[in-house]
Write a protein that holds these residues in place. Structure first.
Motif, short mmCIF file in Angstrom:
data_model
loop_
_atom_site.label_atom_id
_atom_site.label_comp_id
_atom_site.label_asym_id
_atom_site.label_seq_id
_atom_site.Cartn_x
_atom_site.Cartn_y
_atom_site.Cartn_z
N LEU A 1 -5.57 10.13 -1.36
CA LEU A 1 -6.09 9.69 -2.61
C LEU A 1 -4.99 10.06 -3.67
O LEU A 1 -4.70 9.46 -4.73
N LYS A 2 -4.57 11.27 -3.41
CA LYS A 2 -3.43 11.97 -4.54
C LYS A 2 -2.28 11.15 -4.37
O LYS A 2 -1.73 10.81 -5.42
N SER A 3 -1.73 10.80 -3.23
CA SER A 3 -0.61 9.94 -3.24
C SER A 3 -0.93 8.49 -3.89
O SER A 3 0.08 7.91 -4.50
N LEU A 4 -2.08 7.86 -3.67
CA LEU A 4 -2.16 6.49 -4.31
C LEU A 4 -2.36 6.68 -5.75
O LEU A 4 -1.73 5.93 -6.51
N ALA A 5 -2.72 7.73 -6.46
CA ALA A 5 -2.79 8.04 -7.71
C ALA A 5 -1.51 8.28 -8.33
O ALA A 5 -1.25 8.21 -9.42
N THR A 6 -0.55 9.01 -7.55
CA THR A 6 0.55 9.49 -8.30
C THR A 6 2.03 8.91 -7.55
O THR A 6 3.08 9.07 -8.11
N ASP A 7 2.07 8.42 -6.39
CA ASP A 7 3.06 7.78 -5.79
C ASP A 7 3.05 6.35 -5.72
O ASP A 7 2.21 5.60 -4.98
N ASN A 8 4.04 5.47 -6.38
CA ASN A 8 3.91 4.08 -6.43
C ASN A 8 4.00 3.48 -4.95
O ASN A 8 3.69 2.45 -4.65
N ASN A 9 5.11 3.92 -4.01
CA ASN A 9 5.22 3.48 -2.97
C ASN A 9 4.13 3.58 -2.08
O ASN A 9 3.77 2.64 -1.16
N THR A 10 3.44 4.70 -2.19
CA THR A 10 2.20 4.84 -1.08
C THR A 10 1.37 3.77 -1.70
O THR A 10 0.63 2.97 -1.01
N PHE A 11 1.02 3.48 -3.00
CA PHE A 11 0.11 2.72 -3.67
C PHE A 11 0.40 1.10 -3.14
O PHE A 11 -0.35 0.30 -2.70
N GLU A 12 1.59 0.79 -3.03
CA GLU A 12 2.27 -0.59 -2.93
C GLU A 12 1.90 -0.85 -1.22
O GLU A 12 1.58 -1.94 -0.97
N GLU A 13 2.46 0.22 -0.59
CA GLU A 13 2.08 0.06 0.75
C GLU A 13 0.52 0.01 1.18
O GLU A 13 0.32 -1.32 1.98
N PHE A 14 -0.20 0.61 0.50
CA PHE A 14 -1.66 0.45 0.59
C PHE A 14 -2.26 -0.91 0.22
O PHE A 14 -2.84 -1.52 1.21
N VAL A 15 -1.87 -1.30 -0.84
CA VAL A 15 -2.11 -2.92 -1.14
C VAL A 15 -1.67 -3.92 -0.12
O VAL A 15 -2.43 -4.97 0.08
N LYS A 16 -0.45 -3.67 0.34
CA LYS A 16 0.18 -4.71 1.22
C LYS A 16 -0.81 -4.60 2.48
O LYS A 16 -0.96 -5.70 3.04
N CYS A 17 -1.22 -3.44 2.97
CA CYS A 17 -2.08 -3.45 4.13
C CYS A 17 -3.43 -4.13 3.96
O CYS A 17 -3.68 -4.83 4.88
N ILE A 18 -3.97 -3.89 2.80
CA ILE A 18 -5.14 -4.42 2.52
C ILE A 18 -4.93 -6.13 2.41
O ILE A 18 -5.71 -6.87 2.97
N ASP A 19 -4.06 -6.54 1.75
CA ASP A 19 -3.62 -7.84 1.92
C ASP A 19 -3.28 -8.71 3.20
O ASP A 19 -3.60 -9.84 3.57
N ASN A 20 -2.64 -7.93 3.95
CA ASN A 20 -1.99 -8.16 5.40
C ASN A 20 -3.45 -8.20 6.07
O ASN A 20 -3.67 -9.40 6.94
N TYR A 21 -4.36 -7.44 5.98
CA TYR A 21 -5.86 -7.42 6.67
C TYR A 21 -6.30 -8.79 6.37
O TYR A 21 -6.83 -9.55 7.25
N ALA A 22 -6.44 -9.12 5.08
CA ALA A 22 -7.19 -10.50 4.66
C ALA A 22 -6.52 -11.60 5.05
O ALA A 22 -7.32 -12.61 5.34
N GLU A 23 -5.11 -11.49 5.51
CA GLU A 23 -4.43 -12.63 6.49
C GLU A 23 -4.55 -12.70 7.62
O GLU A 23 -4.14 -13.62 8.33
N GLY A 24 -5.24 -11.76 8.31
CA GLY A 24 -5.65 -11.83 9.79
C GLY A 24 -4.59 -10.77 10.39
O GLY A 24 -4.31 -10.90 11.58
N MET A 25 -3.64 -9.93 9.87
CA MET A 25 -2.66 -9.20 10.17
C MET A 25 -1.70 -10.15 11.25
O MET A 25 -1.58 -9.71 12.38
N PRO A 26 -1.11 -11.09 10.78
CA PRO A 26 -0.44 -11.94 11.71
C PRO A 26 0.68 -11.35 12.32
O PRO A 26 1.22 -11.79 13.39
#
Length: 209
Positions: free
Chosen positions: A138-163
């Motif tokens: 939670l702290k990394s998501l709030a303070t580190d852009n790289n962690t935040f971007e990776e997190f969002v990409k994982c969620i988007d990738n999941y929505a695509e079916g993790m191809p």
């Protein structure tokens, strides 16, 4: 298949009217006294909680297992016990198409609220797995852009079916669908309104100062 995440006996909830986190045993927010009746047991957010587990926590664990065994297995399983409801709100914000600034604002508010509560829910098994404990994530998501971007990409990738993930990860994943019209959900709609209101208020104060 790996068993789903385990729920805590108590629940952390986020008030959609003030975005404060609390251990809430009744139907009223302890920070602003607003009703939480449509917050508790919201079905969409139960699904968002599962998405947090499968799209990010389990995936990151299994990626480390695949790396450890050079993709040959056998793979150890790890149990994750997340700040379920907290991350569910963040997943809902990402899936609804909120702007990154709005999502970051929400995460920052949540993290500051958790800091004030001084709640510790980090799980020893998660620490041993090499995955960031909940508070650290939670702290990394709030303070580190790289962690935040990776997190969002994982969620988007999941929505695509993790191809493009390893087959073992996809086999261990349960895909949960969310409605296309997420913002029609009363709870999420209120969260968006609160975020917009507080962000506009913050901008106004900065302009005045």
């Amino acid at each position: 298949m790996m068993q789903p995440y385990t729920y805590r006996e108590w629940k952390l909830l986020i008030c959609p009217f003030c975005l404060e986190v609390d251990q809430i045993d009744n139907k009223v927010c302890s920070s602003c006294d607003c009703s939480l009746e449509f917050t508790i047991d919201n079905n969409i957010f139960r699904n968002c909680e599962a998405i947090m587990f499968y799209a990010y926590q389990q995936r990151k664990t299994l990626e480390k297992e695949i790396e450890r065994t050079n993709g040959k297995g056998p793979y150890r399983h790890h149990s994750h016990i997340p700040y379920g409801e907290i991350f569910a709100f963040i997943i809902g914000a990402v899936a609804s198409g909120m702007t990154w600034d709005a999502i970051k604002f929400l995460i920052s508010k949540i993290f500051k609220s958790v800091q004030k509560l001084n709640i510790v829910v980090d799980d020893e098994r998660m620490i041993k797995s090499g995955i960031k404990p909940d508070y650290d994530l939670l702290k990394s998501l709030a303070t580190d852009n790289n962690t935040f971007e990776e997190f969002v990409k994982c969620i988007d990738n999941y929505a695509e079916g993790m191809p493009n993930v390893h087959p073992h990860i996809r086999d261990e994943t349960r895909f949960v669908n969310l409605p296309n019209d997420l913002l029609n959900d009363k709870l999420l709609r209120q969260i968006v309104q609160t975020i917009e209101k507080e962000m506009n208020s913050k901008k106004s104060k900065l302009t005045i100062n």
